[in-house]
Motif scaffolding. Sequence first.
Motif, PDB file in Angstrom:
ATOM      1  N   SER A  35      23.481   8.091 -13.617  1.00  0.00           N
ATOM      2  CA  SER A  35      23.464   6.578 -13.879  1.00  0.00           C
ATOM      3  C   SER A  35      21.897   6.250 -14.315  1.00  0.00           C
ATOM      4  N   LEU A  36      21.070   6.934 -13.677  1.00  0.00           N
ATOM      5  CA  LEU A  36      19.608   6.589 -13.946  1.00  0.00           C
ATOM      6  C   LEU A  36      19.296   7.057 -15.272  1.00  0.00           C
ATOM      7  N   ARG A  37      19.833   8.392 -15.506  1.00  0.00           N
ATOM      8  CA  ARG A  37      19.504   9.066 -16.832  1.00  0.00           C
ATOM      9  C   ARG A  37      20.154   8.139 -17.900  1.00  0.00           C
ATOM     10  N   THR A  38      21.411   7.610 -17.817  1.00  0.00           N
ATOM     11  CA  THR A  38      21.916   6.648 -18.952  1.00  0.00           C
ATOM     12  C   THR A  38      20.967   5.535 -18.912  1.00  0.00           C
ATOM     13  N   LEU A  39      20.751   4.935 -17.701  1.00  0.00           N
ATOM     14  CA  LEU A  39      20.032   3.791 -17.908  1.00  0.00           C
ATOM     15  C   LEU A  39      18.820   3.994 -18.603  1.00  0.00           C
ATOM     16  N   SER A  40      18.127   4.882 -18.305  1.00  0.00           N
ATOM     17  CA  SER A  40      16.597   5.211 -19.128  1.00  0.00           C
ATOM     18  C   SER A  40      16.878   5.499 -20.420  1.00  0.00           C
ATOM     19  N   ALA A  41      18.087   6.322 -20.774  1.00  0.00           N
ATOM     20  CA  ALA A  41      18.267   6.509 -22.366  1.00  0.00           C
ATOM     21  C   ALA A  41      18.660   5.191 -23.108  1.00  0.00           C
ATOM     22  N   ILE A  42      19.466   4.121 -22.354  1.00  0.00           N
ATOM     23  CA  ILE A  42      19.649   2.913 -23.010  1.00  0.00           C
ATOM     24  C   ILE A  42      18.280   2.100 -23.199  1.00  0.00           C
ATOM     25  N   VAL A  43      17.313   2.142 -22.243  1.00  0.00           N
ATOM     26  CA  VAL A  43      16.479   1.452 -22.483  1.00  0.00           C
ATOM     27  C   VAL A  43      15.411   2.018 -23.490  1.00  0.00           C
ATOM     28  N   VAL A  44      15.222   3.198 -23.389  1.00  0.00           N
ATOM     29  CA  VAL A  44      14.354   3.777 -24.530  1.00  0.00           C
ATOM     30  C   VAL A  44      14.966   3.800 -25.824  1.00  0.00           C
ATOM     31  N   MET A  45      16.190   3.755 -25.842  1.00  0.00           N
ATOM     32  CA  MET A  45      17.057   3.826 -27.381  1.00  0.00           C
ATOM     33  C   MET A  45      16.818   2.341 -27.883  1.00  0.00           C
ATOM     34  N   PHE A  46      16.948   1.341 -27.105  1.00  0.00           N
ATOM     35  CA  PHE A  46      16.758   0.136 -27.458  1.00  0.00           C
ATOM     36  C   PHE A  46      15.306  -0.178 -27.867  1.00  0.00           C
ATOM     37  N   ILE A  47      14.282   0.354 -27.016  1.00  0.00           N
ATOM     38  CA  ILE A  47      12.998   0.313 -27.645  1.00  0.00           C
ATOM     39  C   ILE A  47      12.810   0.868 -29.017  1.00  0.00           C
ATOM     40  N   TYR A  48      13.165   1.953 -29.187  1.00  0.00           N
ATOM     41  CA  TYR A  48      13.019   2.814 -30.306  1.00  0.00           C
ATOM     42  C   TYR A  48      13.807   2.188 -31.649  1.00  0.00           C
ATOM     43  N   THR A  49      14.700   1.650 -31.172  1.00  0.00           N
ATOM     44  CA  THR A  49      15.700   0.831 -32.325  1.00  0.00           C
ATOM     45  C   THR A  49      14.867  -0.380 -32.934  1.00  0.00           C
ATOM     46  N   ARG A  50      14.228  -0.866 -31.721  1.00  0.00           N
ATOM     47  CA  ARG A  50      13.441  -2.104 -32.386  1.00  0.00           C
ATOM     48  C   ARG A  50      12.315  -1.633 -33.263  1.00  0.00           C
ATOM     49  N   ILE A  51      11.523  -0.383 -32.677  1.00  0.00           N
ATOM     50  CA  ILE A  51      10.507  -0.050 -33.311  1.00  0.00           C
ATOM     51  C   ILE A  51      11.026   0.421 -34.961  1.00  0.00           C
ATOM     52  N   LEU A  52      12.369   0.922 -35.166  1.00  0.00           N
ATOM     53  CA  LEU A  52      12.872   1.487 -36.322  1.00  0.00           C
ATOM     54  C   LEU A  52      13.156   0.317 -37.262  1.00  0.00           C
ATOM     55  N   GLY A  53      13.339  -0.954 -36.524  1.00  0.00           N
ATOM     56  CA  GLY A  53      13.990  -2.111 -37.552  1.00  0.00           C
ATOM     57  C   GLY A  53      15.228  -2.159 -37.716  1.00  0.00           C
ATOM     58  N   LYS A  54      15.415  -3.501 -38.510  1.00  0.00           N
ATOM     59  CA  LYS A  54      16.859  -3.659 -38.546  1.00  0.00           C
ATOM     60  C   LYS A  54      17.299  -2.841 -39.601  1.00  0.00           C
ATOM     61  N   ARG A  55      16.821  -2.208 -40.461  1.00  0.00           N
ATOM     62  CA  ARG A  55      17.647  -1.222 -41.403  1.00  0.00           C
ATOM     63  C   ARG A  55      18.349  -0.428 -40.713  1.00  0.00           C
ATOM     64  N   GLN A  56      17.920  -0.105 -39.481  1.00  0.00           N
ATOM     65  CA  GLN A  56      18.951   1.326 -38.853  1.00  0.00           C
ATOM     66  C   GLN A  56      20.311   0.522 -38.293  1.00  0.00           C
ATOM     67  N   ILE A  57      20.367  -0.741 -38.257  1.00  0.00           N
ATOM     68  CA  ILE A  57      21.678  -1.379 -37.997  1.00  0.00           C
ATOM     69  C   ILE A  57      22.238  -2.232 -39.223  1.00  0.00           C
TER      70      ILE A  57
END
Length: 231
Positions: free
Chosen positions: A8-30
């Motif tokens: 659970s902790l691993r998954t929660l951490s991964a979600i948070v990090v992925m959200f931050i990285y997706t924001r860094i990568l920008g809207k083109r990624q979605i």
Amino acid sequence: MPLWLEVSLRTLSAIVVMFIYTRILGKRQISQLSLFEYITGISLGNLTGYISLDTDRNWGLGFVALSVWVMISVGIEFLQLKSKRARNILDGKPAILIQNGKILEDHMKKERVTSDELLEMLRMKDVFNISTVEFAIMDTSGELNVLLKKENQPLTASDLNLAVTPEKASMSIIMDGKILEDSLKKVGLNMHWLQAKLDKIGTSADKIYLAQVDSQNKLYLDPYDDSIPTH
């Protein structure tokens, strides 16, 4: 630590990090993905799964791998901003499939597009007759953009020499039953104007799911109860 808690902790951490990285990568990624962005998306997803479930491994290494991918992606995007040649290599070039009303078969073969696929893409643009097409180009995203022949294009105000007033985006002034007073002020209206409109149809703001005002101050209402008249 219990295994279920660690996952659970691993998954929660991964979600948070992925959200931050997706924001860094920008809207083109979605939105429309380039080839490299498509590969990046798959790789990041696999790494996130590794971080969440591979409890036999050091999950810190997963975050290192994620960080490397993100840094490479940001570097590639920066390179694309600076170099047209890099964009051509990484994203490819747009391909002209129809020119001057003629299908370019060599370009079709190069892009591996069949005649059936071309007709399907034209239909998605509301084009059902190839004879009406002047120009069609497939962008690097895979989307087909079509220019109709002059005689098949819809008339515009400029064709008829008509003067039109500028159109502005509609402004939401009620959302989820809550009045957005700042939005009302932006369009030069006030609470008294809105209340008069609501009183006219016998309702209140808390019964409205969404309300918008266009550039002509025309009010659009969508009540929670569809039986409520809006005119």
